[in-house]
Design a protein around this motif. Structure first.
Motif, mmCIF file in Angstrom:
data_model
loop_
_atom_site.group_PDB
_atom_site.id
_atom_site.type_symbol
_atom_site.label_atom_id
_atom_site.label_comp_id
_atom_site.label_asym_id
_atom_site.label_seq_id
_atom_site.Cartn_x
_atom_site.Cartn_y
_atom_site.Cartn_z
ATOM 1 N N SER A 156 0.831 -1.211 0.000
ATOM 2 C CA SER A 156 0.000 0.000 0.000
ATOM 3 C C SER A 156 0.863 1.256 0.000
ATOM 4 O O SER A 156 0.549 2.240 -0.679
ATOM 5 C CB SER A 156 -0.911 0.017 1.226
ATOM 6 N N LEU A 157 1.933 1.230 0.756
ATOM 7 C CA LEU A 157 2.806 2.383 0.854
ATOM 8 C C LEU A 157 3.445 2.720 -0.489
ATOM 9 O O LEU A 157 3.611 3.904 -0.814
ATOM 10 C CB LEU A 157 3.882 2.120 1.908
ATOM 11 N N GLY A 158 3.789 1.718 -1.262
ATOM 12 C CA GLY A 158 4.363 1.965 -2.586
ATOM 13 C C GLY A 158 3.388 2.722 -3.473
ATOM 14 O O GLY A 158 3.734 3.738 -4.085
ATOM 15 N N PHE A 159 2.159 2.242 -3.531
ATOM 16 C CA PHE A 159 1.140 2.903 -4.355
ATOM 17 C C PHE A 159 0.839 4.300 -3.837
ATOM 18 O O PHE A 159 0.816 5.270 -4.593
ATOM 19 C CB PHE A 159 -0.145 2.067 -4.393
ATOM 20 N N LEU A 160 0.612 4.416 -2.534
ATOM 21 C CA LEU A 160 0.260 5.712 -1.963
ATOM 22 C C LEU A 160 1.406 6.719 -2.045
ATOM 23 O O LEU A 160 1.177 7.915 -2.221
ATOM 24 C CB LEU A 160 -0.210 5.538 -0.516
ATOM 25 N N GLY A 161 2.633 6.234 -1.918
ATOM 26 C CA GLY A 161 3.793 7.112 -2.082
ATOM 27 C C GLY A 161 3.865 7.663 -3.498
ATOM 28 O O GLY A 161 4.145 8.851 -3.704
ATOM 29 N N GLY A 162 3.614 6.816 -4.474
ATOM 30 C CA GLY A 162 3.587 7.268 -5.865
ATOM 31 C C GLY A 162 2.481 8.268 -6.105
ATOM 32 O O GLY A 162 2.674 9.280 -6.802
ATOM 33 N N LEU A 163 1.338 8.005 -5.525
ATOM 34 C CA LEU A 163 0.209 8.927 -5.654
ATOM 35 C C LEU A 163 0.533 10.280 -5.021
ATOM 36 O O LEU A 163 0.221 11.334 -5.592
ATOM 37 C CB LEU A 163 -1.024 8.306 -5.000
ATOM 38 N N LEU A 164 1.182 10.268 -3.868
ATOM 39 C CA LEU A 164 1.581 11.502 -3.199
ATOM 40 C C LEU A 164 2.559 12.298 -4.069
ATOM 41 O O LEU A 164 2.421 13.521 -4.194
ATOM 42 C CB LEU A 164 2.194 11.190 -1.839
ATOM 43 N N ILE A 165 3.514 11.641 -4.648
ATOM 44 C CA ILE A 165 4.487 12.325 -5.521
ATOM 45 C C ILE A 165 3.768 12.985 -6.694
ATOM 46 O O ILE A 165 4.042 14.142 -7.038
ATOM 47 C CB ILE A 165 5.572 11.339 -6.004
ATOM 48 N N VAL A 166 2.833 12.262 -7.296
ATOM 49 C CA VAL A 166 2.087 12.812 -8.446
ATOM 50 C C VAL A 166 1.273 14.023 -8.008
ATOM 51 O O VAL A 166 1.259 15.063 -8.689
ATOM 52 C CB VAL A 166 1.184 11.732 -9.063
ATOM 53 N N ILE A 167 0.615 13.949 -6.859
ATOM 54 C CA ILE A 167 -0.194 15.074 -6.368
ATOM 55 C C ILE A 167 0.688 16.289 -6.096
ATOM 56 O O ILE A 167 0.341 17.421 -6.436
ATOM 57 C CB ILE A 167 -1.002 14.663 -5.119
ATOM 58 N N LEU A 168 1.840 16.060 -5.492
ATOM 59 C CA LEU A 168 2.753 17.176 -5.187
ATOM 60 C C LEU A 168 3.320 17.810 -6.467
ATOM 61 O O LEU A 168 3.613 19.003 -6.474
ATOM 62 C CB LEU A 168 3.872 16.717 -4.275
ATOM 63 N N MET A 169 3.497 17.016 -7.469
ATOM 64 C CA MET A 169 4.061 17.531 -8.730
ATOM 65 C C MET A 169 3.024 18.317 -9.552
ATOM 66 O O MET A 169 3.395 19.156 -10.359
ATOM 67 C CB MET A 169 4.638 16.397 -9.558
ATOM 68 N N LEU A 170 1.747 18.023 -9.388
ATOM 69 C CA LEU A 170 0.726 18.721 -10.169
ATOM 70 C C LEU A 170 0.458 20.050 -9.618
ATOM 71 O O LEU A 170 0.474 20.910 -9.186
ATOM 72 C CB LEU A 170 -0.568 17.919 -10.236
#
Length: 170
Positions: A156-170
């Motif tokens: 879960s942390l892998g997916f959520l970490g990726g999602l967090l990075i994408v949100i921060l980049m947008l």
């Protein structure tokens, strides 16, 4: 193009999480294989009176990867150079360690086991193997507990970490 990058980031982070979870779940399996290998080595050496090199070669065909590689390299080092069992075990352990999911605690237990190989009489060798098995049992219990505790979280942390990075980049 942004969406492609976002999807790539999420997939990469998810893959990293699943890879970390795989290592956590492989550790108890590899410990069981290692214990099986050591017990079979004990039976071959102490009861079958098989030389250490032959017993290790035989075990390398019976065990699964990566534990079989450890016994295969140990056997080949004993056959090729005739090194002491301790040196051959240490070198084999060093060469194959990165292939495993085992921790530093198991490495120390295996180093201590290697120091006793071929150094004692039959009774002492049997006691040393039993001591090694007790330590490996303890490590396996810890590995199972860590697997239950962390495997799903890492995925879960892998997916959520990726999602967090994408949100921060947008």
């Amino acid at each position: 193009m942004k969406w492609f990058g976002a999807i790539l980031i999420i997939l990469t982070c998810t893959w990293l999480g699943f890879d970390a979870a795989r290592r956590v779940s492989d550790r108890p399996k590899q410990l069981r294989q290692l214990k099986t290998g050591i017990l079979a080595l004990e039976a071959e050496m102490l009861y079958g009176l098989t030389p250490l090199q032959e017993a290790s070669a035989h075990l390398s065909t019976q065990l699964a990867y990566p534990i079989n590689v450890l016994f295969e390299r140990f056997s080949s080092k004993l056959a090729a150079r005739g090194d002491s069992a301790h040196i051959a075990w240490e070198e084999s352990l060093d060469e194959t360690w990165e292939m495993t999911s085992l921790s530093k605690g198991e490495r120390e237990v295996l180093r201590q086991f290697g120091q006793t190989l071929g150094q004692h009489d039959r009774d002492q060798q049997e006691k040393q193997i039993k001591l090694t098995m007790v330590h490996l049992d303890r490590e396996e219990a810890e590995a199972k507990e860590n697997q239950l505790r962390y495997e799903t979280m890492l995925k879960s942390l892998g997916f959520l970490g990726g999602l967090l990075i994408v949100i921060l980049m947008l």
